[in-house]
Design an enzyme around this catalytic site. Structure first.
Site, short mmCIF file in Angstrom:
data_model
loop_
_atom_site.label_atom_id
_atom_site.label_comp_id
_atom_site.label_asym_id
_atom_site.label_seq_id
_atom_site.Cartn_x
_atom_site.Cartn_y
_atom_site.Cartn_z
N ASP A 108 -4.86 -6.27 5.06
CA ASP A 108 -5.90 -7.11 5.66
C ASP A 108 -5.87 -8.52 5.09
OD1 ASP A 108 -7.01 -5.22 7.40
OD2 ASP A 108 -8.06 -4.24 5.75
N LYS A 116 -11.89 -2.93 18.71
CA LYS A 116 -10.49 -3.28 19.04
C LYS A 116 -10.11 -2.84 20.46
CE LYS A 116 -9.35 -2.95 14.13
NZ LYS A 116 -8.30 -3.05 13.11
N LYS A 139 9.51 -17.04 -9.53
CA LYS A 139 8.83 -15.93 -10.19
C LYS A 139 7.72 -16.48 -11.11
CE LYS A 139 9.61 -12.10 -13.28
NZ LYS A 139 10.45 -11.57 -14.34
N ASN A 146 0.85 -1.20 0.00
CA ASN A 146 0.00 0.00 0.00
C ASN A 146 0.88 1.24 0.00
OD1 ASN A 146 0.45 0.91 2.84
ND2 ASN A 146 -0.41 -1.11 3.27
N PHE A 165 -5.08 3.93 14.47
CA PHE A 165 -5.40 4.88 13.40
C PHE A 165 -6.51 4.24 12.57
CE2 PHE A 165 -2.39 8.46 12.72
CZ PHE A 165 -1.61 8.28 13.85
N LYS A 187 -14.14 0.75 14.84
CA LYS A 187 -12.81 0.15 15.12
C LYS A 187 -12.40 0.43 16.56
CE LYS A 187 -11.37 0.29 10.33
NZ LYS A 187 -10.64 0.93 9.25
O1 PMT Z 1 2.71 6.27 6.50
P1 PMT Z 1 2.16 7.56 5.96
O2 PMT Z 1 2.41 7.72 4.48
O3 PMT Z 1 2.66 8.75 6.76
O4 PMT Z 1 0.58 7.54 6.09
C1 PMT Z 1 -0.01 7.53 7.35
C2 PMT Z 1 -1.22 6.57 7.41
C3 PMT Z 1 -2.30 7.06 6.46
C4 PMT Z 1 -0.80 5.16 7.03
C5 PMT Z 1 -1.71 6.60 8.89
O5 PMT Z 1 -2.13 7.93 9.18
C6 PMT Z 1 -2.88 5.65 9.10
O6 PMT Z 1 -4.03 5.97 8.92
N1 PMT Z 1 -2.55 4.38 9.50
C7 PMT Z 1 -3.52 3.29 9.64
C8 PMT Z 1 -3.80 2.73 8.27
C9 PMT Z 1 -4.74 1.55 8.32
O7 PMT Z 1 -4.34 0.46 8.01
O8 PMT Z 1 -5.90 1.79 8.81
P2 PMT Z 1 -7.08 0.68 9.00
O9 PMT Z 1 -8.29 1.50 9.19
O10 PMT Z 1 -7.05 -0.29 7.90
O11 PMT Z 1 -6.67 -0.05 10.34
C10 PMT Z 1 -7.12 0.37 11.60
C11 PMT Z 1 -6.07 0.11 12.66
O12 PMT Z 1 -5.88 -1.31 12.80
C12 PMT Z 1 -4.71 0.70 12.35
O13 PMT Z 1 -4.16 1.18 13.54
C13 PMT Z 1 -3.91 -0.50 11.83
O14 PMT Z 1 -2.52 -0.37 12.15
C14 PMT Z 1 -4.53 -1.65 12.58
N2 PMT Z 1 -4.53 -2.94 11.84
C15 PMT Z 1 -5.23 -3.05 10.69
C16 PMT Z 1 -5.27 -4.28 10.04
C17 PMT Z 1 -4.57 -5.37 10.60
N3 PMT Z 1 -4.58 -6.54 9.99
N4 PMT Z 1 -3.88 -5.21 11.73
C18 PMT Z 1 -3.85 -4.01 12.37
O15 PMT Z 1 -3.22 -3.88 13.43
#
Ligand code: PMT
Length: 399
Positions: free
Chosen positions: A278, A341, A288, A209, A323, A337
């Protein structure tokens, strides 16, 4: 918090000089003794009389004025000062300091002091972003001078961008951070995740990503500057390790999970800024994949949700911050979330907005707390946002 501290406020010649009046007033309310040195240019914007009345002390402008005592004035102030704050700091003052020039009261006193110096630059955006100014800032930062990032917004010159002097309240906070002997996160262990994960398709390809790691790295750097022991679990990024931070590099979500679970038990605060995939390919090809069929189907399987797992394992006294990166229904998804969580706070960013989210230098976020409270923060660079987030997290930790 500043009782009895001698703070020299240096004011240089920019339109934001008027804000330095409120800064002096706020520093005095914190019980500091404030001495003001103005550049000649600054006196075109605000009179020395104003600063004399607000600070309660004579104002120094000209090196060649009759001294008020037998002391050599710039040496006397340089020695007495517990700290300096230069607000606004013009490109000229920054340039002089970076190049060892001392041709007026302020630059001479700065040259003669060993006290910590905080500079709050304020100028036109193009000037601020000029590589010469940025190089001077980098040089001074490496020498131990502290800088407060200017705010973004509409500037007096009619241009929109970074260059506005932060509000005096924020400058005072930064002065307290600079002079406060007990750093607010001393003795705390903070675990931060940053960057995106890569899920292997074959030895050369992956699903990834757009996360650059900037947000998480800014958080790790800010937490270290607040005195914390910081562990940063990072996906692949093109950033240097932040000073004073232990970095664990991982690639996939499963590797991130293993590293995070290892570090989590002793952590007081965990902040998950990483963008974790995810899903991952069910099998990663050993060799490859060759170009043959017209279509190629990848079967994906779910990755573990690291943050949800931490929410289950969280002990009393541990804070968990997530986040949420959304492109629609930001608040609904983010609150879901937060609850699912078991988080203490979630930082919700609408990553479809310009100037927010992935790979941007700035971010625009809304904070949702477990108690239902919501706070909207304006657009700011990720370093400033990291500091704002940590201040709030410190307050949560104090409860
Ligand atoms: O890295 P940059 O370019 O500075 O950009 C910053 C950012 C946009 C990546 C950051 O601000 C941000 O939003 N990070 C979380 C991105 C994300 O994956 O969000 P989510 O809504 O999919 O996940 C929610 C939370 O669960 C996040 O804290 C994530 O770390 C966590 N997660 C998600 C999926 C997973 N399988 N395990 C997790 O721990």
């Amino acid at each position: 918090m500043l009782t009895g501290k001698v703070i020299v406020v240096g004011v240089t010649g920019g339109i934001a000089a008027y804000k330095a009046v409120e800064l002096v007033s706020r520093l005095r309310k914190q019980q500091a003794e404030v001495q003001v040195i103005m550049s000649r240019g600054a006196t075109n914007f605000v009179t020395p009389l104003t600063f004399r009345e607000i600070s309660g002390n004579p104002v120094v402008v000209d090196m060649w004025d009759e001294p008020k005592s037998w002391n050599v004035e710039h040496i006397a102030l340089a020695l007495r000062a517990d700290g300096f704050v230069i607000a606004p700091a013009t490109a000229n003052l920054i340039g002089k300091l970076a190049n060892g020039l001392a041709d007026d009261s302020l630059s001479t006193t700065l040259m003669a002091t060993t006290a910590p110096v905080l500079l709050a630059p304020a100028m036109n955006s193009n000037m601020y972003q000029n590589p010469i100014v940025q190089q001077n800032i980098a040089k001074l930062t490496a020498l131990g001078y502290r800088f407060l990032q200017p705010d973004c917004g509409m500037l007096a010159c009619g241009v929109e961008g970074p260059g506005r002097l932060p509000e005096p309240e924020r400058i005072v906070d930064a002065v307290i951070e600079l002079l406060c002997p007990q750093l607010p996160l001393a003795g705390k262990k903070i675990l931060v995740t940053a960057g995106g994960t890569r899920e292997a398709i074959d030895p050369v390809r992956y699903i990834g990503n757009r996360s650059s790691g900037k947000m998480g790295y800014a958080l790790a750097a800010a937490a270290a500057s607040f005195g914390a022991e910081v562990v940063l679990v990072s996906g692949p990024v093109a950033l240097d390790d932040p000073a004073g931070v232990r970095v664990i590099r991982v690639e996939s979500a499963q590797e991130m999970m293993a590293a995070v679970l290892e570090e989590f038990p002793g952590s007081d605060i965990t902040i998950k800024a990483a963008a974790v995939a995810d899903y991952r390919p069910q099998t990663a090809a050993q060799h490859k994949i060759k170009k043959q069929a017209e279509q190629l189907t990848l079967v994906l399987e779910k990755n573990p949700d690291i943050l949800a797992e931490l929410g289950q394992r969280k002990q009393a006294g541990q804070l968990l911050i997530g986040f949420a990166a959304e492109t629609q229904e930001l608040l609904t998804h983010a609150r879901g979330k937060l609850e699912r969580k078991r988080l203490d706070m979630i930082v919700a960013n609408d990553v479809s907005l310009p100037g927010a989210g992935f790979n941007s230098d700035t971010n625009i976020v809304k904070l949702l707390y477990a108690n239902g409270h919501q706070e909207d923060l304006p657009q700011m660079d990720k370093q400033s946002l990291a500091i704002e987030l940590l201040k709030r997290i410190i307050k949560l930790a104090e409860k």
